[in-house]
Design a protein around this motif. Sequence first.
Motif, PDB file in Angstrom:
ATOM      1  N   GLU A  20      -3.456  11.688  -4.753  1.00 35.43           N
ATOM      2  CA  GLU A  20      -4.124  11.004  -3.644  1.00 35.43           C
ATOM      3  C   GLU A  20      -4.494   9.559  -3.986  1.00 35.43           C
ATOM      4  O   GLU A  20      -5.271   8.935  -3.269  1.00 35.43           O
ATOM      5  CB  GLU A  20      -5.386  11.786  -3.256  1.00 35.43           C
ATOM      6  CG  GLU A  20      -5.084  13.201  -2.768  1.00 35.43           C
ATOM      7  CD  GLU A  20      -6.336  13.992  -2.466  1.00 35.43           C
ATOM      8  OE1 GLU A  20      -7.439  13.500  -2.807  1.00 35.43           O
ATOM      9  OE2 GLU A  20      -6.232  15.084  -1.897  1.00 35.43           O
ATOM     10  N   SER A  21      -3.945   9.013  -5.058  1.00 36.61           N
ATOM     11  CA  SER A  21      -4.308   7.653  -5.481  1.00 36.61           C
ATOM     12  C   SER A  21      -3.918   6.612  -4.437  1.00 36.61           C
ATOM     13  O   SER A  21      -2.918   6.756  -3.725  1.00 36.61           O
ATOM     14  CB  SER A  21      -3.620   7.313  -6.806  1.00 36.61           C
ATOM     15  OG  SER A  21      -4.214   8.013  -7.879  1.00 36.61           O
ATOM     16  N   SER A  22      -4.724   5.572  -4.378  1.00 37.47           N
ATOM     17  CA  SER A  22      -4.459   4.446  -3.478  1.00 37.47           C
ATOM     18  C   SER A  22      -4.293   3.174  -4.305  1.00 37.47           C
ATOM     19  O   SER A  22      -4.356   3.196  -5.536  1.00 37.47           O
ATOM     20  CB  SER A  22      -5.616   4.293  -2.478  1.00 37.47           C
ATOM     21  OG  SER A  22      -6.822   4.020  -3.173  1.00 37.47           O
ATOM     22  N   LEU A  23      -4.098   2.053  -3.631  1.00 40.32           N
ATOM     23  CA  LEU A  23      -3.870   0.786  -4.334  1.00 40.32           C
ATOM     24  C   LEU A  23      -5.052   0.386  -5.211  1.00 40.32           C
ATOM     25  O   LEU A  23      -4.875  -0.306  -6.216  1.00 40.32           O
ATOM     26  CB  LEU A  23      -3.573  -0.320  -3.321  1.00 40.32           C
ATOM     27  CG  LEU A  23      -2.272  -0.172  -2.513  1.00 40.32           C
ATOM     28  CD1 LEU A  23      -2.099  -1.359  -1.572  1.00 40.32           C
ATOM     29  CD2 LEU A  23      -1.077  -0.045  -3.446  1.00 40.32           C
ATOM     30  N   ARG A  24      -6.247   0.833  -4.862  1.00 41.35           N
ATOM     31  CA  ARG A  24      -7.414   0.465  -5.674  1.00 41.35           C
ATOM     32  C   ARG A  24      -7.356   1.077  -7.076  1.00 41.35           C
ATOM     33  O   ARG A  24      -8.053   0.629  -7.975  1.00 41.35           O
ATOM     34  CB  ARG A  24      -8.711   0.908  -4.973  1.00 41.35           C
ATOM     35  CG  ARG A  24      -8.925   2.394  -4.877  1.00 41.35           C
ATOM     36  CD  ARG A  24     -10.375   2.724  -4.499  1.00 41.35           C
ATOM     37  NE  ARG A  24     -10.709   2.174  -3.215  1.00 41.35           N
ATOM     38  CZ  ARG A  24     -10.561   2.812  -2.049  1.00 41.35           C
ATOM     39  NH1 ARG A  24     -10.011   4.028  -2.031  1.00 41.35           N
ATOM     40  NH2 ARG A  24     -10.906   2.250  -0.914  1.00 41.35           N
ATOM     41  N   VAL A  45      -0.715   5.084  -2.372  1.00 41.52           N
ATOM     42  CA  VAL A  45       0.381   4.506  -3.150  1.00 41.52           C
ATOM     43  C   VAL A  45       1.724   4.802  -2.492  1.00 41.52           C
ATOM     44  O   VAL A  45       2.582   3.916  -2.387  1.00 41.52           O
ATOM     45  CB  VAL A  45       0.356   5.056  -4.597  1.00 41.52           C
ATOM     46  CG1 VAL A  45       1.635   4.675  -5.337  1.00 41.52           C
ATOM     47  CG2 VAL A  45      -0.862   4.535  -5.339  1.00 41.52           C
ATOM     48  N   LEU A  46       1.925   6.042  -2.030  1.00 45.68           N
ATOM     49  CA  LEU A  46       3.209   6.410  -1.433  1.00 45.68           C
ATOM     50  C   LEU A  46       3.482   5.606  -0.165  1.00 45.68           C
ATOM     51  O   LEU A  46       4.615   5.186   0.091  1.00 45.68           O
ATOM     52  CB  LEU A  46       3.239   7.907  -1.126  1.00 45.68           C
ATOM     53  CG  LEU A  46       3.131   8.852  -2.332  1.00 45.68           C
ATOM     54  CD1 LEU A  46       3.187  10.304  -1.890  1.00 45.68           C
ATOM     55  CD2 LEU A  46       4.231   8.562  -3.345  1.00 45.68           C
ATOM     56  N   GLU A  47       2.441   5.369   0.606  1.00 51.05           N
ATOM     57  CA  GLU A  47       2.589   4.577   1.832  1.00 51.05           C
ATOM     58  C   GLU A  47       2.901   3.118   1.499  1.00 51.05           C
ATOM     59  O   GLU A  47       3.731   2.479   2.159  1.00 51.05           O
ATOM     60  CB  GLU A  47       1.301   4.679   2.653  1.00 51.05           C
ATOM     61  CG  GLU A  47       1.368   4.021   4.013  1.00 51.05           C
ATOM     62  CD  GLU A  47       0.082   4.173   4.793  1.00 51.05           C
ATOM     63  OE1 GLU A  47      -0.338   3.207   5.462  1.00 51.05           O
ATOM     64  OE2 GLU A  47      -0.509   5.280   4.724  1.00 51.05           O
ATOM     65  N   ALA A  48       2.257   2.591   0.465  1.00 53.98           N
ATOM     66  CA  ALA A  48       2.501   1.206   0.047  1.00 53.98           C
ATOM     67  C   ALA A  48       3.923   1.042  -0.481  1.00 53.98           C
ATOM     68  O   ALA A  48       4.585   0.027  -0.222  1.00 53.98           O
ATOM     69  CB  ALA A  48       1.487   0.793  -1.018  1.00 53.98           C
ATOM     70  N   ALA A  49       4.416   2.038  -1.224  1.00 58.49           N
ATOM     71  CA  ALA A  49       5.783   1.983  -1.752  1.00 58.49           C
ATOM     72  C   ALA A  49       6.796   1.972  -0.613  1.00 58.49           C
ATOM     73  O   ALA A  49       7.779   1.212  -0.634  1.00 58.49           O
ATOM     74  CB  ALA A  49       6.031   3.161  -2.684  1.00 58.49           C
ATOM     75  N   GLN A  50       6.561   2.795   0.382  1.00 60.22           N
ATOM     76  CA  GLN A  50       7.467   2.829   1.532  1.00 60.22           C
ATOM     77  C   GLN A  50       7.440   1.489   2.266  1.00 60.22           C
ATOM     78  O   GLN A  50       8.489   0.967   2.667  1.00 60.22           O
ATOM     79  CB  GLN A  50       7.060   3.958   2.478  1.00 60.22           C
ATOM     80  CG  GLN A  50       7.983   4.110   3.678  1.00 60.22           C
ATOM     81  CD  GLN A  50       7.574   5.263   4.576  1.00 60.22           C
ATOM     82  OE1 GLN A  50       6.619   5.968   4.298  1.00 60.22           O
ATOM     83  NE2 GLN A  50       8.296   5.451   5.659  1.00 60.22           N
ATOM     84  N   PHE A  51       6.247   0.926   2.419  1.00 56.84           N
ATOM     85  CA  PHE A  51       6.102  -0.372   3.069  1.00 56.84           C
ATOM     86  C   PHE A  51       6.876  -1.451   2.305  1.00 56.84           C
ATOM     87  O   PHE A  51       7.588  -2.270   2.887  1.00 56.84           O
ATOM     88  CB  PHE A  51       4.622  -0.745   3.158  1.00 56.84           C
ATOM     89  CG  PHE A  51       4.365  -2.147   3.622  1.00 56.84           C
ATOM     90  CD1 PHE A  51       4.397  -2.473   4.967  1.00 56.84           C
ATOM     91  CD2 PHE A  51       4.112  -3.159   2.693  1.00 56.84           C
ATOM     92  CE1 PHE A  51       4.169  -3.782   5.388  1.00 56.84           C
ATOM     93  CE2 PHE A  51       3.882  -4.459   3.103  1.00 56.84           C
ATOM     94  CZ  PHE A  51       3.909  -4.766   4.456  1.00 56.84           C
TER      95      PHE A  51
END
Length: 470
Positions: free
Chosen positions: A29-33, A119-125
Amino acid sequence: MLLTLPMVSDPKRNLSSTYADSLAKLTIESSLRDLTLYKKSVDVKNLTKILLKIFENDTVIPGVILKKGKEFYGMVSRRRFLKRMSRPYALDLFLKRPLTTLYNVDNFPVNILPESTPVLEAAQFALEREGEQMYEPIVVQRENGKYALIDVPLVLYAQSHIHKLTNELLQEKTHAHVVQTEKMASLGRMVAGVAHEIRNPVNCVHGNVSFLQNYFDDLLGLVKMYQAELPQPSVMIANYLKDIEIEFLEEDLPKILQSVEISAVRMIEIVTSLRNFSRIDETKQQLIKLPECLDSTLLILNNRTKKHRVKITRNYEANLPDILGYSGQLSQVFINLLANALDALEEKLSRQDFLAETAWIPEIQVDIFTQFSELDSDGLNESRDWICVKISDNADGMPKKVRQRIFEEFFTTKPRGKGTGLGLAISHEIVTRKHAGRLELTTKIGEGSAFSIWLPLQSFPVIEQLSNKD
């Protein structure tokens, strides 16, 4: 004099070692932070040569945030900066001019994401960006209102790492699920064997109680006949009748025989319940009478309900149809849901201060009812008909964060060693995948929770055909 561009990047840069600290702390569940953010910023009033010095001193930083006063102005990436500076006369043109000149000429693209972005959403973006933008750092807007940069390779490394974690967790869940299912199947086989061994002697006791009653009646009748024929027995007989308390024996023995018969019937019901529960690993569907299935399950849990004086209320709709399914698996679902309800009630009962102030009585209510759908006006489209088993308690209810994860594998609110976190997950799978049904939860803080098991009703012709085949 023509200026030359010094070495401001390290061709031997090892990205995996650079990002090792960030990757080690990642979760699914990690995010960019949770990743390494580069917070270096300069004011656009500064000369461009300051960027050259920053990139010379730090060979890892992917870019620099530009500010105008305290406001965000833009971003200059290392890659675009070096590309621009490597052109003829670029150093002479830009190094001694403000950064605004470089920024406006090169029109550096900026993509901004909040630091809460997974992170997964940012990678896709990042991968969906077009052309050269794909390689540009992403600007991260932090919760404190400030801005930082994140390197795209780090995001992609993190994505790969999370996929690895996901696969490991999936394998762990699959293994645990298989182990739990095998344990339940083994338990079912053991229970079936024990129930079979108990059933024979219990049937013997139950079957002979009526004969004992008849023999007692016959012997008692014979004694009364002797008493009528010999109203004055000998001293020895009179003393013996007094010693055995014949009047009490005549009154008490029928009660004992009746108690034995009731206990034998009770044992047969328990054995039948255990045999139904033992069919966990059955592979063939059969017609199930849900009221009997639930009554059997409640009988198995009778000791817990009696211990805490839990009131059990049954509301069964009359003339309920049978359903096709796996009785052992549904018994497992009912036991899981009823056991969870009892756990919640016991937790509430443990609060003595609460009990001292209220007249609250722990209660579980079991409802079974049908819901039939009407045909469309053209008579062609028919919705499913359902039978619902609703198990409610009047415990504390569940908070939103628990309710949202209640059917997740390995999620439990119970102390370590008491709950596996698989009971409701397996129940959900049995209802939805094995029986094409729905398992729904409604809960209200302070009032309790209710699980509704919706099971589809087959059309009667299908049921009759299957009954005939059996």
